[in-house]
Design an enzyme around this catalytic site. Structure first.
Site, mmCIF file in Angstrom:
data_model
loop_
_atom_site.group_PDB
_atom_site.id
_atom_site.type_symbol
_atom_site.label_atom_id
_atom_site.label_comp_id
_atom_site.label_asym_id
_atom_site.label_seq_id
_atom_site.Cartn_x
_atom_site.Cartn_y
_atom_site.Cartn_z
ATOM 1 N N ALA A 159 12.994 31.410 -25.441
ATOM 2 C CA ALA A 159 14.415 31.431 -25.121
ATOM 3 C C ALA A 159 14.703 30.200 -24.267
ATOM 4 O O ALA A 159 13.796 29.641 -23.650
ATOM 5 C CB ALA A 159 14.728 32.699 -24.351
ATOM 6 N N GLY A 203 10.307 34.049 -26.443
ATOM 7 C CA GLY A 203 11.236 34.497 -27.490
ATOM 8 C C GLY A 203 10.856 33.968 -28.865
ATOM 9 O O GLY A 203 11.152 34.595 -29.885
ATOM 10 N N GLU A 206 8.288 36.260 -30.138
ATOM 11 C CA GLU A 206 8.956 37.522 -30.465
ATOM 12 C C GLU A 206 9.738 37.420 -31.771
ATOM 13 O O GLU A 206 9.755 38.345 -32.585
ATOM 14 C CB GLU A 206 9.884 37.926 -29.316
ATOM 15 C CG GLU A 206 9.108 38.313 -28.068
ATOM 16 C CD GLU A 206 9.986 38.500 -26.847
ATOM 17 O OE1 GLU A 206 10.762 37.576 -26.526
ATOM 18 O OE2 GLU A 206 9.902 39.555 -26.205
ATOM 19 N N GLU A 226 6.146 34.663 -20.246
ATOM 20 C CA GLU A 226 7.272 34.996 -19.353
ATOM 21 C C GLU A 226 6.830 35.286 -17.930
ATOM 22 O O GLU A 226 7.547 35.006 -16.976
ATOM 23 C CB GLU A 226 8.059 36.198 -19.906
ATOM 24 C CG GLU A 226 8.858 35.915 -21.165
ATOM 25 C CD GLU A 226 8.063 36.126 -22.448
ATOM 26 O OE1 GLU A 226 6.819 36.223 -22.385
ATOM 27 O OE2 GLU A 226 8.692 36.186 -23.519
HETATM 28 N N1 CO8 Z 1 13.844 26.310 -22.867
HETATM 29 C C1 CO8 Z 1 14.519 25.182 -22.671
HETATM 30 N N2 CO8 Z 1 14.007 23.951 -22.865
HETATM 31 C C2 CO8 Z 1 12.731 23.869 -23.299
HETATM 32 C C3 CO8 Z 1 11.960 25.009 -23.537
HETATM 33 C C4 CO8 Z 1 12.568 26.283 -23.312
HETATM 34 N N3 CO8 Z 1 11.951 27.440 -23.543
HETATM 35 N N4 CO8 Z 1 10.746 24.628 -23.958
HETATM 36 C C5 CO8 Z 1 10.761 23.288 -23.976
HETATM 37 N N5 CO8 Z 1 11.951 22.827 -23.578
HETATM 38 C C6 CO8 Z 1 12.380 21.435 -23.467
HETATM 39 C C7 CO8 Z 1 11.797 20.769 -22.240
HETATM 40 O O1 CO8 Z 1 12.538 21.072 -21.092
HETATM 41 C C8 CO8 Z 1 11.868 19.327 -22.637
HETATM 42 O O2 CO8 Z 1 13.194 18.901 -22.479
HETATM 43 P P1 CO8 Z 1 13.493 17.495 -21.692
HETATM 44 O O3 CO8 Z 1 12.868 16.447 -22.590
HETATM 45 O O4 CO8 Z 1 14.973 17.434 -21.633
HETATM 46 O O5 CO8 Z 1 12.806 17.597 -20.383
HETATM 47 C C9 CO8 Z 1 11.600 19.354 -24.139
HETATM 48 O O6 CO8 Z 1 11.866 20.696 -24.545
HETATM 49 C C10 CO8 Z 1 10.170 19.024 -24.486
HETATM 50 O O7 CO8 Z 1 9.324 19.865 -23.736
HETATM 51 P P2 CO8 Z 1 8.059 19.311 -22.900
HETATM 52 O O8 CO8 Z 1 8.332 17.941 -22.417
HETATM 53 O O9 CO8 Z 1 7.726 20.344 -21.878
HETATM 54 O O10 CO8 Z 1 6.971 19.251 -24.075
HETATM 55 P P3 CO8 Z 1 5.387 19.437 -23.924
HETATM 56 O O11 CO8 Z 1 4.822 19.094 -25.249
HETATM 57 O O12 CO8 Z 1 4.889 18.724 -22.721
HETATM 58 O O13 CO8 Z 1 5.179 21.011 -23.633
HETATM 59 C C11 CO8 Z 1 5.531 23.360 -24.009
HETATM 60 C C12 CO8 Z 1 5.503 21.954 -24.615
HETATM 61 C C13 CO8 Z 1 4.135 23.786 -23.600
HETATM 62 C C14 CO8 Z 1 6.061 24.304 -25.091
HETATM 63 C C15 CO8 Z 1 6.467 23.386 -22.770
HETATM 64 O O14 CO8 Z 1 7.695 22.784 -23.122
HETATM 65 C C16 CO8 Z 1 6.739 24.746 -22.238
HETATM 66 O O15 CO8 Z 1 5.925 25.309 -21.540
HETATM 67 N N6 CO8 Z 1 7.941 25.296 -22.568
HETATM 68 C C17 CO8 Z 1 8.332 26.604 -22.057
HETATM 69 C C18 CO8 Z 1 7.635 27.712 -22.810
HETATM 70 C C19 CO8 Z 1 8.041 29.039 -22.251
HETATM 71 O O16 CO8 Z 1 7.814 29.360 -21.107
HETATM 72 N N7 CO8 Z 1 8.671 29.868 -23.108
HETATM 73 C C20 CO8 Z 1 9.126 31.180 -22.722
HETATM 74 C C21 CO8 Z 1 10.555 31.104 -22.293
HETATM 75 S S1 CO8 Z 1 11.101 32.613 -21.583
HETATM 76 C C22 CO8 Z 1 11.462 33.566 -22.936
HETATM 77 O O17 CO8 Z 1 11.357 33.186 -24.062
HETATM 78 C C23 CO8 Z 1 11.913 34.912 -22.557
HETATM 79 C C24 CO8 Z 1 12.192 35.745 -23.772
HETATM 80 C C25 CO8 Z 1 13.050 36.867 -23.359
HETATM 81 C C26 CO8 Z 1 13.791 37.409 -24.518
HETATM 82 C C27 CO8 Z 1 14.581 36.399 -25.236
HETATM 83 C C28 CO8 Z 1 15.740 35.957 -24.401
HETATM 84 C C29 CO8 Z 1 16.659 35.047 -25.113
#
Ligand code: CO8
Length: 353
Positions: A159, A203, A206, A226
């Site tokens: 998400a 998400g 999921e 999460e």
């Molecule tokens: N949300 C928003 N932006 C994101 C997300 C995200 N989940 N994941 C990545 N991005 C963005 C980054 O902020 C970055 O943007 P910017 O260039 O503007 O800084 C861009 O995508 C590229 O990401 P990275 O530079 O971090 O890329 P890497 O290759 O270094 O890392 C990862 C990739 C490992 C995937 C890393 O981006 C990461 O850890 N992302 C977050 C993953 C995460 O925690 N996901 C869970 C989110 S919480 C959730 O899903 C709750 C679900 C609840 C139910 C659903 C509700 C809607």
């Protein structure tokens, strides 16, 4: 890939039927022509009224049509509330910002998550578009199976954290945040195949778990991280992942936020098949979708329904439910067509009824 035009293409009526907009001047002009010699003034009055009425009706029809289209594109209402609508003659891909929609094979609809800069993070507008495209495929008479995928780098990285960060409890609770997500699986009657490459986190994981069949690459990166953000899975992860891998593994994954690979996903029963490369993944998923699309739509829908029931019912009730649906299929034409074709060593020509 070809852009798909879904749904019926009947044009809206150019004028409403009798009684839709009652008007004193809606009588036939012939009648008035007969009385022309008697009263020229009334004829003139009729013609003016008739013209005004027609313009009003045309304008009303245009407004209704525009509003219907707007509603179709933006609403996140459950699929069950959507009846097939005749005003559906448009290219589904042109107005989407975060997804691509296509028909890569006969009977197969494909939705590709397309928000590359944020690794397909699932923001609300993306989910709204996804719901809209799924609804279009559900009501399309030509689509029988649906493929949902992302890019090679990310299926979806969860998400949208930046969107969720400032959300308060009362906003989330009162606006039923993410409630419409689950409609994807509970309301969609056509088979949905998720093809996962790269990150499928939070998400994203999921969403993949909601699909009827999950395929992935060996290096796909699944996880429910999460806990690292101070929250928990909110779109069914704790339930579907636990059913897929068992309590012990699910508990470990959700409490530590540890990722697991595509290879592990296949070994643990989360994924049905694993592929070496992104290209092989998409090709494999399309082939499966095409195979399903080649069967009777009635039988496919029934098969999906009974398998899904196994997730909600105990064994005894589930077996009984299955038998009822099995009995019901003797009332379908396709059961006759399929069994007759087998006996005659011919290919079944399904009627989908
Ligand atoms: N949300 C928003 N932006 C994101 C997300 C995200 N989940 N994941 C990545 N991005 C963005 C980054 O902020 C970055 O943007 P910017 O260039 O503007 O800084 C861009 O995508 C590229 O990401 P990275 O530079 O971090 O890329 P890497 O290759 O270094 O890392 C990862 C990739 C490992 C995937 C890393 O981006 C990461 O850890 N992302 C977050 C993953 C995460 O925690 N996901 C869970 C989110 S919480 C959730 O899903 C709750 C679900 C609840 C139910 C659903 C509700 C809607």
């Amino acid at each position: 890939m070809t852009t798909i035009h879904v749904g019926n293409s009947s044009p809206p009526p150019s004028s409403p039927g009798p009684g839709l907009i009652p008007h004193a001047c809606s009588a036939s002009p012939d009648l008035f022509l007969k009385i022309f010699p008697i009263d020229f003034f009334f004829l003139l009055l009729f013609l003016v009224c008739h013209r005004v009425n027609k313009q009003t009706m045309n304008a009303t029809t245009a407004i209704l049509r525009r509003n219907a289209l707007r509603t179709l594109r933006t609403s996140s209402a459950p699929l069950s509330r959507f009846q097939p609508i005749s005003i559906r003659n448009y290219s589904a891909s042109t107005n989407y910002e975060y997804i691509l929609v296509s028909e890569p094979r006969p009977g197969v609809g494909q939705i590709t998550l397309n928000r590359p800069k944020a690794l397909n993070a699932l923001c609300t507008p993306l989910i709204t578009e996804l719901n809209s495209a799924l609804r279009d495929f559900q009501t399309s008479s030509t689509i029988s199976a649906i493929l949902l995928t992302g890019s090679e780098r990310a299926f979806a990285a969860g998400a949208d954290i930046k969107e969720m960060a400032p959300l308060t409890f009362s906003e989330a609770y009162q606006n039923s945040f993410i409630e419409s997500w689950s409609d994807l699986t509970t309301q969609l009657k056509k088979p949905l195949i998720a093809a996962v490459s790269g990150h499928a986190l939070g998400g994203g994981c999921e969403l993949a778990l909601m699909a009827d069949i999950l395929y992935c690459t060996a290096t796909a990166n699944f996880g429910q991280p999460e806990i690292k953000l101070g929250t928990i899975p909110g779109a069914g992860g704790s339930q579907r992942l636990t059913r897929a891998v068992g309590k012990a593994k699910a508990m470990e994954l959700i409490l530590t936020g540890k990722s697991f690979s595509g290879e592990e996903a296949e070994k643990w029963g989360v994924a049905a098949r694993v592929f070496k490369s992104h290209e092989e993944l998409i090709e494999g998923a399309l082939k499966t979708a095409e195979t399903i699309a080649g069967y009777s739509k009635v039988a496919v829908q029934a098969a999906k329904e009974v398998v899904n029931k196994s997730q909600d019912l105990g064994l005894r009730d589930g077996v009984e439910y299955e038998r009822r649906v099995f009995h019901a299929l003797f009332g379908s034409q396709d059961q006759k067509i399929g069994m007759k074709a087998f006996a005659e060593k011919k290919k079944a020509d399904w009627s989908h009824s």
